[in-house]
Scaffold this active site. Structure first.
Site, PDB file in Angstrom:
ATOM      1  N   HIS A   7       0.391  -1.253   0.394  1.00  0.00           N
ATOM      2  CA  HIS A   7       0.161  -0.295   0.299  1.00  0.00           C
ATOM      3  C   HIS A   7       1.042   0.874  -0.258  1.00  0.00           C
ATOM      4  O   HIS A   7       2.266   0.993   0.705  1.00  0.00           O
ATOM      5  CB  HIS A   7      -1.147   0.121   1.514  1.00  0.00           C
ATOM      6  CG  HIS A   7      -0.356   0.041   2.625  1.00  0.00           C
ATOM      7  ND1 HIS A   7       0.204  -0.723   3.080  1.00  0.00           N
ATOM      8  CD2 HIS A   7      -0.042   1.088   3.773  1.00  0.00           C
ATOM      9  CE1 HIS A   7       0.561  -0.587   4.394  1.00  0.00           C
ATOM     10  NE2 HIS A   7       0.537   0.474   4.047  1.00  0.00           N
ATOM     11  N   HIS A  80       4.070   7.624   3.211  1.00  0.00           N
ATOM     12  CA  HIS A  80       5.173   6.134   3.180  1.00  0.00           C
ATOM     13  C   HIS A  80       4.489   4.867   2.369  1.00  0.00           C
ATOM     14  O   HIS A  80       3.204   4.991   1.437  1.00  0.00           O
ATOM     15  CB  HIS A  80       5.542   5.736   4.546  1.00  0.00           C
ATOM     16  CG  HIS A  80       3.588   4.560   5.471  1.00  0.00           C
ATOM     17  ND1 HIS A  80       2.518   5.306   5.891  1.00  0.00           N
ATOM     18  CD2 HIS A  80       3.244   3.702   4.856  1.00  0.00           C
ATOM     19  CE1 HIS A  80       2.547   4.578   6.041  1.00  0.00           C
ATOM     20  NE2 HIS A  80       2.007   3.601   5.401  1.00  0.00           N
ATOM     21  N   GLU A 129       7.447   1.655   5.178  1.00  0.00           N
ATOM     22  CA  GLU A 129       7.386   0.441   6.216  1.00  0.00           C
ATOM     23  C   GLU A 129       7.836  -1.200   5.025  1.00  0.00           C
ATOM     24  O   GLU A 129       7.277  -1.618   3.775  1.00  0.00           O
ATOM     25  CB  GLU A 129       5.959   1.000   6.113  1.00  0.00           C
ATOM     26  CG  GLU A 129       5.114  -0.326   6.915  1.00  0.00           C
ATOM     27  CD  GLU A 129       3.868   0.177   7.012  1.00  0.00           C
ATOM     28  OE1 GLU A 129       3.903   0.505   6.122  1.00  0.00           O
ATOM     29  OE2 GLU A 129       3.549  -0.524   7.712  1.00  0.00           O
TER      30      GLU A 129
HETATM   31 CO    CO Z   1       1.101   1.552   6.457  1.00  0.00          CO
END
Ligand code: CO
Length: 138
Positions: A7, A80, A129
């Site tokens: 994502h 992110h 991440e």
């Molecule tokens: Co995230």
């Protein structure tokens, strides 16, 4: 070792306002209920795309790490990117061995699997991440 783009994280002062943009402007149809992730100081809402997800994050509580980001970016913005890895502890050790700054210990992320964050100073300005892919995913 980098896997699928899971994502893109987008910080917003209002998940409801951002949901309206993705729904009404871009035509997103699969939008999940928002939920709180108190340990990370965020409200989270996933918008499903055919090949990935947008993770809308809004501050939860006074010490949310998102407050600082929104102070610099009052309208919100891209926060992110999240890539899947097979094993989070292996990935954390590998990042550290290569000199990258891993922020904190692996902890349970929004998808219920452990995640780490790699400092943007070590990744060309991008907060990364890394997320352990759910068992049986894809
Ligand atoms: Co995230």
């Amino acid at each position: 070792m980098i896997g699928r783009l899971n994502h893109v994280g987008v910080a917003t002062p209002s998940i409801e306002a951002s949901v309206a943009l993705y729904r009404d402007l871009l035509g997103a149809t699969r939008i999940h209920e928002k939920f709180a992730l108190p340990a990370q100081g965020v409200w989270v809402c996933f918008v499903d795309l055919p090949n990935s997800q947008i993770e809308l994050i809004e501050p939860y509580g006074d010490d949310s790490p998102i407050h600082k980001f929104l102070a610099k970016n009052p309208a919100g913005g891209q926060h992110h990117v999240c890539f899947e890895v097979a094993d989070i502890h292996e990935a954390a050790a590998d990042m550290k061995a290569k000199g990258a700054t891993v922020l904190g210990e692996p902890r349970i992320g929004a998808h219920g699997t452990p995640v780490i964050f790699v400092h943007p100073k070590d990744m060309g300005g991008v907060l990364v991440e890394l997320m352990q892919a759910p068992a049986g995913a894809h």
